[in-house]
Design a protein around this motif. Structure first.
Motif, short mmCIF file in Angstrom:
data_model
loop_
_atom_site.label_atom_id
_atom_site.label_comp_id
_atom_site.label_asym_id
_atom_site.label_seq_id
_atom_site.Cartn_x
_atom_site.Cartn_y
_atom_site.Cartn_z
N ASP A 152 6.54 -11.76 -22.52
CA ASP A 152 6.61 -11.43 -21.74
C ASP A 152 5.15 -11.42 -20.89
O ASP A 152 4.60 -11.68 -20.11
N LYS A 153 4.77 -10.11 -21.30
CA LYS A 153 3.95 -9.29 -20.67
C LYS A 153 2.72 -10.01 -21.30
O LYS A 153 1.27 -9.53 -21.32
N GLU A 154 2.47 -10.99 -22.33
CA GLU A 154 1.42 -11.31 -23.30
C GLU A 154 0.77 -10.61 -24.08
O GLU A 154 -0.99 -10.39 -24.18
N SER A 155 1.44 -8.80 -24.68
CA SER A 155 1.30 -8.24 -24.90
C SER A 155 0.27 -7.15 -24.55
O SER A 155 -0.47 -6.65 -24.73
N MET A 156 0.53 -6.99 -23.00
CA MET A 156 -0.20 -5.98 -22.47
C MET A 156 0.64 -6.01 -21.67
O MET A 156 0.13 -5.78 -20.52
N SER A 157 1.57 -5.05 -22.14
CA SER A 157 2.40 -4.74 -21.34
C SER A 157 1.73 -2.90 -20.59
O SER A 157 1.90 -2.47 -19.71
N ASN A 158 1.19 -2.77 -21.67
CA ASN A 158 0.03 -1.99 -21.08
C ASN A 158 -1.34 -2.49 -22.13
O ASN A 158 -1.26 -2.83 -22.71
N THR A 159 -2.67 -1.19 -21.82
CA THR A 159 -3.36 -1.51 -22.19
C THR A 159 -3.53 -1.83 -23.89
O THR A 159 -3.18 -0.58 -25.00
N PRO A 160 -3.96 -2.90 -24.16
CA PRO A 160 -3.65 -2.69 -25.63
C PRO A 160 -5.32 -2.99 -26.01
O PRO A 160 -6.00 -1.89 -25.77
N ALA A 161 -5.10 -2.60 -28.28
CA ALA A 161 -5.58 -2.16 -29.02
C ALA A 161 -7.56 -3.43 -27.86
O ALA A 161 -7.43 -4.29 -29.45
N THR A 162 -7.90 -3.25 -27.33
CA THR A 162 -9.11 -4.29 -27.17
C THR A 162 -9.67 -4.36 -28.11
O THR A 162 -10.25 -5.93 -28.69
N TYR A 163 -11.04 -3.53 -28.90
CA TYR A 163 -11.75 -3.40 -29.70
C TYR A 163 -11.28 -3.90 -31.12
O TYR A 163 -11.62 -5.37 -32.16
N SER A 164 -9.97 -3.91 -31.36
CA SER A 164 -9.23 -4.08 -33.10
C SER A 164 -8.97 -5.48 -32.84
O SER A 164 -9.44 -5.88 -34.04
#
Length: 376
Positions: A247-259
């Motif tokens: 539902d949150k498109e894998s962004m419920s919290n800050t994801p591993a952005t650089y990875s």
């Protein structure tokens, strides 16, 4: 010391040496070069990807492109969600029963260290009343060199799911075809995802740590069928809840952005190689070359049943184990990195993931033949 010292200029890039590490593993040189060029200034924006808000327009475009590329490479059906999560594959050993057990039972096939860890963790949740965990079979008696015959499996009636590990990184054992069982298949593909074509529709859920064939450590991919998203127990933490993360498109919290960004670059690279089918043919060539060298020799040995030999992780031993230390010292001096076997198995292991070119495997084979000629 071997005369076959690997010159840095003999590899596919003058600054890199053959790296056979099981993980974190080699990343394509082209990907690292592109990331280097974009490190300080991503596409003229004046910031690094590491400095972007994960909810910014630019980063959302990066994330969406990576998912689109992965869907295309694996031909992922529309009724599957793709999640880019954190915690590595090992965290899923807990997340899976919390999301899917639902009174159980659940079936687990044990074929090596990682599937063994998965069932051990899942059994912790039996005490919560979520359901029973059933080990259908184990390859322990063979030292995990083969898969028990399916006729010996003790399958549950109406299992909530069937869990297995497609490729055991430590033992070098791979299951190439999905088991024919009635329950949804939940499969750990951490060390074989994107290495050969598969039919995603045969699985309920695929999960994989990134640090083998996708990119740097810290990222986890979950590919899960829609009907499995809404089954989480009340005990399931929100960040482990597949439905919530979808539902949150894998962004419920800050994801591993650089990875996540680097994974997208790897997907670009893989597409440029001709996709999963093309890289699968190369992977088979690499594996065939290495296994032939082992099988043609009485000096080297691989104990795994030939029908289950991994094309990603090739463990091997020497006829005289007292030479192990010498082999590892000389191979490193020759510029061949990370060939020491896992501490639970010993010997040597060459991990030949997508980013390991055929040339590197040839250099390893040349060293092995030279070493045998000098020490046999």
């Amino acid at each position: 010391m071997s005369s076959n010292t690997v010159s840095k200029t003999s590899t596919t890039d003058p600054h890199r040496l053959p790296n056979f590490c099981a993980g974190p593993a080699a990343i394509p040189t082209e990907v690292l070069a592109r990331a280097q060029s974009e490190m300080l200034d991503w596409q003229g924006r004046g910031v690094s990807v590491m400095e972007m808000s994960h909810r910014s327009k630019d980063y959302m475009a990066i994330a969406e492109k990576a998912e689109s590329k992965l869907r295309s490479l694996m031909a992922i059906p529309d009724n599957y969600k793709v999640l880019f999560l954190q915690g590595g594959a090992s965290l899923q050993f807990s997340a899976i029963p919390l999301n899917l057990l639902n009174g159980g039972p659940a079936d687990y096939l044990t074929t090596g260290a990682w599937s063994g860890k998965a069932i051990k963790e899942a059994k912790r949740y039996e005490t919560l009343g979520l359901g029973g965990i059933n080990q259908v079979a184990t390859g322990k008696d063979s030292n995990f060199t083969t898969v028990p015959a399916m006729s010996e499996w003790q399958l549950s009636d109406n299992a909530a799911y069937f869990h297995y590990c497609a490729n055991e990184t430590i033992h070098g054992l791979q299951i190439f075809e999905p088991p024919q069982v009635g329950a949804p298949l939940i499969v750990d593909m951490s060390s074989c995802i994107l290495s050969q074509p598969i039919d995603v529709s045969k699985y309920g859920m695929i999960y994989a740590g990134a640090q083998k064939n996708i990119g740097p450590a810290g990222l986890l991919i979950v590919i899960i069928r829609d009907d499995l998203l809404d089954q989480a127990s009340e005990w399931c933490p929100l960040l482990l809840n597949y439905g919530h993360q979808a539902d949150k498109e894998s962004m419920s919290n800050t994801p591993a952005t650089y990875s996540w960004y680097l994974a997208g670059l790897v997907f670009d690279w893989l597409e440029a190689q001709g996709g999963v089918e093309a890289i699968g043919q190369i992977n088979q060539q690499k594996a065939d070359l290495l296994y032939k060298t082992i099988d043609d020799s009485s000096f080297y040995n691989n104990p795994v049943d030939k029908q289950y030999r991994s094309i990603m992780n090739v463990p091997f031993t020497l006829a005289n184990s007292s030479l192990d230390k010498t082999f590892l010292e000389e191979s490193e001096q020759a510029g061949l990195l990370s060939l020491k076997g896992h501490r639970d198995v010993g010997g040597m292991r060459a991990s030949i993931y997508n980013a390991v070119p055929l040339e590197w495997v040839q250099l390893l084979v040349d060293f092995m033949i030279d070493f045998e000629n000098r020490y046999a």
